[in-house]
Design a protein around this motif. Sequence first.
Motif, PDB file in Angstrom:
ATOM      1  N   LYS A 181      16.020  -9.399  -2.301  1.00  0.00           N
ATOM      2  CA  LYS A 181      16.763  -8.794  -1.193  1.00  0.00           C
ATOM      3  C   LYS A 181      17.316  -7.434  -1.599  1.00  0.00           C
ATOM      4  O   LYS A 181      17.263  -6.472  -0.833  1.00  0.00           O
ATOM      5  CB  LYS A 181      17.906  -9.712  -0.757  1.00  0.00           C
ATOM      6  N   GLY A 182      17.846  -7.351  -2.815  1.00  0.00           N
ATOM      7  CA  GLY A 182      18.393  -6.084  -3.280  1.00  0.00           C
ATOM      8  C   GLY A 182      17.334  -5.008  -3.432  1.00  0.00           C
ATOM      9  O   GLY A 182      17.574  -3.837  -3.117  1.00  0.00           O
ATOM     10  N   LEU A 183      16.157  -5.393  -3.915  1.00  0.00           N
ATOM     11  CA  LEU A 183      15.079  -4.419  -4.089  1.00  0.00           C
ATOM     12  C   LEU A 183      14.633  -3.812  -2.760  1.00  0.00           C
ATOM     13  O   LEU A 183      14.143  -2.680  -2.718  1.00  0.00           O
ATOM     14  CB  LEU A 183      13.882  -5.064  -4.786  1.00  0.00           C
ATOM     15  N   MET A 184      14.785  -4.548  -1.675  1.00  0.00           N
ATOM     16  CA  MET A 184      14.314  -4.065  -0.377  1.00  0.00           C
ATOM     17  C   MET A 184      15.393  -3.333   0.419  1.00  0.00           C
ATOM     18  O   MET A 184      15.201  -3.037   1.598  1.00  0.00           O
ATOM     19  CB  MET A 184      13.757  -5.237   0.438  1.00  0.00           C
ATOM     20  N   THR A 185      16.511  -3.017  -0.208  1.00  0.00           N
ATOM     21  CA  THR A 185      17.541  -2.224   0.468  1.00  0.00           C
ATOM     22  C   THR A 185      17.197  -0.735   0.373  1.00  0.00           C
ATOM     23  O   THR A 185      16.242  -0.341  -0.296  1.00  0.00           O
ATOM     24  CB  THR A 185      18.917  -2.465  -0.163  1.00  0.00           C
ATOM     25  N   ALA A 186      18.023   0.081   1.026  1.00  0.00           N
ATOM     26  CA  ALA A 186      17.798   1.530   1.011  1.00  0.00           C
ATOM     27  C   ALA A 186      18.125   2.141  -0.347  1.00  0.00           C
ATOM     28  O   ALA A 186      17.613   3.218  -0.681  1.00  0.00           O
ATOM     29  CB  ALA A 186      18.628   2.202   2.102  1.00  0.00           C
ATOM     30  N   HIS A 187      18.954   1.470  -1.148  1.00  0.00           N
ATOM     31  CA  HIS A 187      19.313   1.986  -2.472  1.00  0.00           C
ATOM     32  C   HIS A 187      19.260   0.850  -3.496  1.00  0.00           C
ATOM     33  O   HIS A 187      20.285   0.426  -4.035  1.00  0.00           O
ATOM     34  CB  HIS A 187      20.706   2.628  -2.441  1.00  0.00           C
ATOM     35  N   PRO A 188      18.057   0.362  -3.789  1.00  0.00           N
ATOM     36  CA  PRO A 188      17.930  -0.777  -4.712  1.00  0.00           C
ATOM     37  C   PRO A 188      18.460  -0.486  -6.103  1.00  0.00           C
ATOM     38  O   PRO A 188      18.901  -1.408  -6.807  1.00  0.00           O
ATOM     39  CB  PRO A 188      16.422  -1.037  -4.737  1.00  0.00           C
ATOM     40  N   GLU A 189      18.429   0.771  -6.501  1.00  0.00           N
ATOM     41  CA  GLU A 189      18.877   1.115  -7.847  1.00  0.00           C
ATOM     42  C   GLU A 189      20.334   0.722  -8.079  1.00  0.00           C
ATOM     43  O   GLU A 189      20.748   0.422  -9.203  1.00  0.00           O
ATOM     44  CB  GLU A 189      18.677   2.614  -8.113  1.00  0.00           C
ATOM     45  N   ARG A 190      21.106   0.688  -7.001  1.00  0.00           N
ATOM     46  CA  ARG A 190      22.529   0.412  -7.154  1.00  0.00           C
ATOM     47  C   ARG A 190      22.788  -1.036  -7.559  1.00  0.00           C
ATOM     48  O   ARG A 190      23.761  -1.331  -8.261  1.00  0.00           O
ATOM     49  CB  ARG A 190      23.254   0.727  -5.844  1.00  0.00           C
ATOM     50  N   MET A 191      21.941  -1.942  -7.136  1.00  0.00           N
ATOM     51  CA  MET A 191      22.118  -3.343  -7.529  1.00  0.00           C
ATOM     52  C   MET A 191      22.084  -3.477  -9.043  1.00  0.00           C
ATOM     53  O   MET A 191      22.943  -4.141  -9.643  1.00  0.00           O
ATOM     54  CB  MET A 191      21.023  -4.203  -6.905  1.00  0.00           C
TER      55      MET A 191
END
Length: 382
Positions: A181-191
């Motif tokens: 789910k985090g990888l598919m966000t607009a800013h995955p790097e932040r996870m």
Amino acid sequence: MDAYIVGGAVRDRLLGLPAGDRDWVVVGATPEEMARRGFMPVGGDFPVFLHPHTKEEYALARTERKSGRGYKGFTFHTGTDVTLEDDLCRRDLTINAIAQRGDGQLIDPLGGQSDLRQQVLRHVGDAFVEDPVRLLRLARFAARFSDFSVAPETMALARRLVAQGEVDALVPERVWREMAKGLMTAHPERMFDVLQQAGALEHILPGLAFALHETGAELARAAQAGLDLPSRFALLVRRSREPAQIGRRVRAPAVCIDYARLLPGLLHDLNEPAGTRGEATGDGQGMAGAHTHDMPAGASAVAEHNLALLSRCDAVRKPERFLALLGAIACVQPVALQQWQARLDAVRGIDAGAIAAGLKGQPEEIKHALRRARLSALVQTG
């Protein structure tokens, strides 16, 4: 019996975002009463029911008490004496602990609306340190709501959770579910930046080589380009010593592991000068044994290099995967995507059936003839 919408649906409505699935919490009811009203039980660890018509989830209000290690080490209480406030106080973040009545009135005992306005991700209570999934969710929400900061006291609790060893009890499937789910966000790097700041990254993804200014920048470009999950995962792990092994460790889907395995080699091949590779190509012939007498002088090494690269990626049989991998590499360095598309089309355009029909019963000659045809096509394509 009272029912309230809780969690993400309320939060996203307040943020002006599209409403997703609605989750409900029910106060003052028993499992028997829910069943009498036609609700279908689906919960495992605690009572959750599906509405007989809308099929939305209704969970009985509950409290929880830590009774063991990890995110499953809890004992739940769902008696009719559990209040809405009791239920909200067991949640992870204040922005996820806002309830809404059927008439639209909000119940917000923990200041979630204030944190939404101030764009802060803040834990609900000190019980945050008891559940390692809350750390994963914190990191995922930091990726989804990239303008939100993590409250300093929340980050301190996250570090404490790691120091106490709770994060080591996470099971791979749950890690992957949140990570995907985090990888598919607009800013995955932040996870992964938040997990790194908390000291959790090496526990959750041992062996991952992550640097925000490098890997993080590539993930940001991947999100901007709208790349799919396998491509983003391959970029995340590509600098690691064993990228595919990281995928296996978290039970990632086979396609993600496949991309992770192929991407580093393809990137290396693209940067390797033509004519320097001596090993066999995908159809068993090395460069020295190639039938290249019918190609223009000076072009054979380039054509050989390109055909070997396509063969190693099995691009003829799996063109979509090859092009997706090139899209991932475009987040690392410039790639002549149109030119590679033309090369792939040229190689795939060779009629292998016609060649085989003309050389019946001669498998070695068929192989050489097909190879010569593909090399010639690559020479013409450039």
